[in-house]
Design a protein around this motif. Sequence first.
Motif, short mmCIF file in Angstrom:
data_model
loop_
_atom_site.label_atom_id
_atom_site.label_comp_id
_atom_site.label_asym_id
_atom_site.label_seq_id
_atom_site.Cartn_x
_atom_site.Cartn_y
_atom_site.Cartn_z
N ALA A 72 0.86 -1.19 -0.08
CA ALA A 72 -0.04 -0.01 0.03
C ALA A 72 0.82 1.15 0.01
CB ALA A 72 -0.70 -0.03 1.21
N ARG A 73 1.93 1.17 0.57
CA ARG A 73 2.72 2.42 0.89
C ARG A 73 3.41 2.58 -0.30
NH1 ARG A 73 7.59 2.41 5.37
NH2 ARG A 73 5.59 2.34 6.63
N TYR A 74 3.85 1.74 -1.46
CA TYR A 74 4.47 2.22 -2.40
C TYR A 74 3.62 2.00 -3.77
CZ TYR A 74 8.48 1.37 0.49
OH TYR A 74 9.49 1.78 1.65
N ALA A 75 2.23 1.43 -3.58
CA ALA A 75 1.48 1.48 -4.55
C ALA A 75 1.77 0.31 -5.54
CB ALA A 75 1.21 2.83 -5.30
N VAL A 76 2.21 -0.81 -5.27
CA VAL A 76 2.46 -1.84 -6.18
C VAL A 76 1.83 -3.10 -5.26
CG1 VAL A 76 4.86 -0.73 -6.53
CG2 VAL A 76 4.76 -2.42 -4.47
N THR A 77 1.99 -4.32 -6.21
CA THR A 77 1.16 -5.44 -5.97
C THR A 77 2.25 -6.15 -4.66
OG1 THR A 77 2.43 -6.95 -7.15
CG2 THR A 77 0.39 -5.95 -8.20
N VAL A 78 1.26 -6.94 -4.00
CA VAL A 78 1.91 -7.95 -2.86
C VAL A 78 2.90 -8.79 -3.62
CG1 VAL A 78 1.32 -9.74 -1.56
CG2 VAL A 78 -0.11 -7.67 -1.25
N GLU A 79 2.81 -9.18 -4.74
CA GLU A 79 3.63 -10.10 -5.56
C GLU A 79 5.01 -9.44 -5.60
OE1 GLU A 79 0.46 -10.13 -6.17
OE2 GLU A 79 -0.10 -11.81 -5.32
N THR A 80 4.93 -8.20 -5.96
CA THR A 80 6.22 -7.18 -6.14
C THR A 80 7.14 -7.10 -4.89
OG1 THR A 80 5.52 -6.00 -8.13
CG2 THR A 80 6.97 -4.97 -6.77
N ILE A 81 6.18 -6.79 -3.66
CA ILE A 81 6.95 -6.55 -2.41
C ILE A 81 7.48 -8.10 -1.83
CG2 ILE A 81 6.66 -6.04 -0.08
CD1 ILE A 81 6.52 -3.52 -1.48
N ARG A 82 6.80 -9.15 -2.12
CA ARG A 82 7.59 -10.33 -1.83
C ARG A 82 8.74 -10.65 -2.74
NH1 ARG A 82 1.82 -13.16 -1.91
NH2 ARG A 82 1.15 -12.99 0.45
N ARG A 83 8.82 -10.07 -3.83
CA ARG A 83 9.93 -10.34 -4.71
C ARG A 83 11.12 -9.54 -3.98
NH1 ARG A 83 6.27 -10.88 -8.96
NH2 ARG A 83 6.55 -8.68 -9.44
N ASP A 84 10.91 -8.14 -3.73
CA ASP A 84 11.70 -7.19 -3.16
C ASP A 84 12.30 -7.91 -1.79
OD1 ASP A 84 11.25 -5.40 -5.14
OD2 ASP A 84 9.85 -4.28 -3.83
N LEU A 85 11.58 -8.52 -0.99
CA LEU A 85 11.85 -8.90 0.37
C LEU A 85 12.79 -10.32 -0.01
CD1 LEU A 85 8.72 -8.65 2.60
CD2 LEU A 85 10.77 -7.02 2.41
N THR A 86 12.47 -11.07 -1.04
CA THR A 86 13.26 -12.22 -1.32
C THR A 86 14.63 -11.71 -1.73
OG1 THR A 86 11.21 -13.74 -1.83
CG2 THR A 86 13.31 -14.36 -2.69
N ALA A 87 14.70 -10.74 -2.49
CA ALA A 87 16.12 -10.31 -3.00
C ALA A 87 16.80 -9.64 -1.74
CB ALA A 87 15.83 -9.27 -4.10
N LEU A 88 16.25 -8.96 -1.09
CA LEU A 88 16.98 -8.27 0.08
C LEU A 88 17.29 -9.42 1.11
CD1 LEU A 88 14.65 -4.96 0.36
CD2 LEU A 88 16.95 -5.18 -0.25
N ASP A 89 16.46 -10.34 1.35
CA ASP A 89 16.54 -11.45 2.24
C ASP A 89 18.26 -12.32 1.68
OD1 ASP A 89 15.62 -13.23 4.55
OD2 ASP A 89 16.70 -14.43 2.98
N ARG A 90 18.19 -12.28 0.58
CA ARG A 90 19.02 -13.05 -0.11
C ARG A 90 20.68 -12.33 0.00
NH1 ARG A 90 16.96 -13.83 -5.35
NH2 ARG A 90 15.97 -15.29 -4.58
N VAL A 91 20.56 -11.08 -0.02
CA VAL A 91 21.64 -10.29 -0.07
C VAL A 91 22.12 -10.18 1.53
CG1 VAL A 91 21.76 -9.31 -2.29
CG2 VAL A 91 20.85 -8.21 -0.26
#
Length: 256
Positions: free
Chosen positions: A27-46
């Motif tokens: 909601a904060r970034y006006a993107v889909t939940v799936e997009t945020i999950r991909r962001d978190l996966t990428a950030l977790d990976r690094v």
Amino acid sequence: MNAEQRQQDIVDTVAREGRVAVADLAARYAVTVETIRRDLTALDRVGALRKIHGGAVPATVLALPETAVAERELLGATAKQAIAAAAIAALELRPGATLLLDAGTTVGCFARLLPEGLGLTVITDSVLTAALLAGRSDLTVRMLGGQVRGITQAAVGPEALSTLATLRVGVAVMGTNGLTAEHGLSTPDPDEAAVKRAMVHAAGRVVALADATKIGQEHLVSFADLDDVDLLVTDAALPAPLATQLADTGTEVRIA
């Protein structure tokens, strides 16, 4: 805001707020939940954060300061309730069972969910848990004696330790301030750690309840090794070193 900027902002938000939810970020970034999950996966990976069920927490092993029990009851309440419910289901408590409950707030949630009509005996070092359960006619509630720590409302000291040295119970349900492969279960206060350690030693089975914010933290005093724990109930996937160590010790892990 592009993906790189959004991910950096997410890392900053997690560091500032301590825990974030996928839905709130979407909601904060006006993107889909799936997009945020991909962001978190990428950030977790690094290693920029730790992705957990429904959100993320900081990727840190630095211990958070100890906070008062009233404040901790409000933090991550939904996760703690889910962990408590999963622990109740996993234990399949039998009539007449005897439980040791320590003074953690997640253990307090567990106490609220204890099934009725089983004639359980509950022994606790928590003033709050004892008061919560004392009015139930289907339970026998015993309170450990000793000095009460104001910040956690837990009994500590020689009286509590002396009583625990004489006990043998079926199950001890333990909270923890920190959990790592190297330091086991830990807490900031030596007196409270001594009582927790005695509770672990008094039980035939040890159940540890730890929400995602406790994973990766190390506090001053370790009160249990991983091989002391028979069942760990948490709300997030565990980092690889900890998961491997728990597998080696034969500890059962349940994700709420």
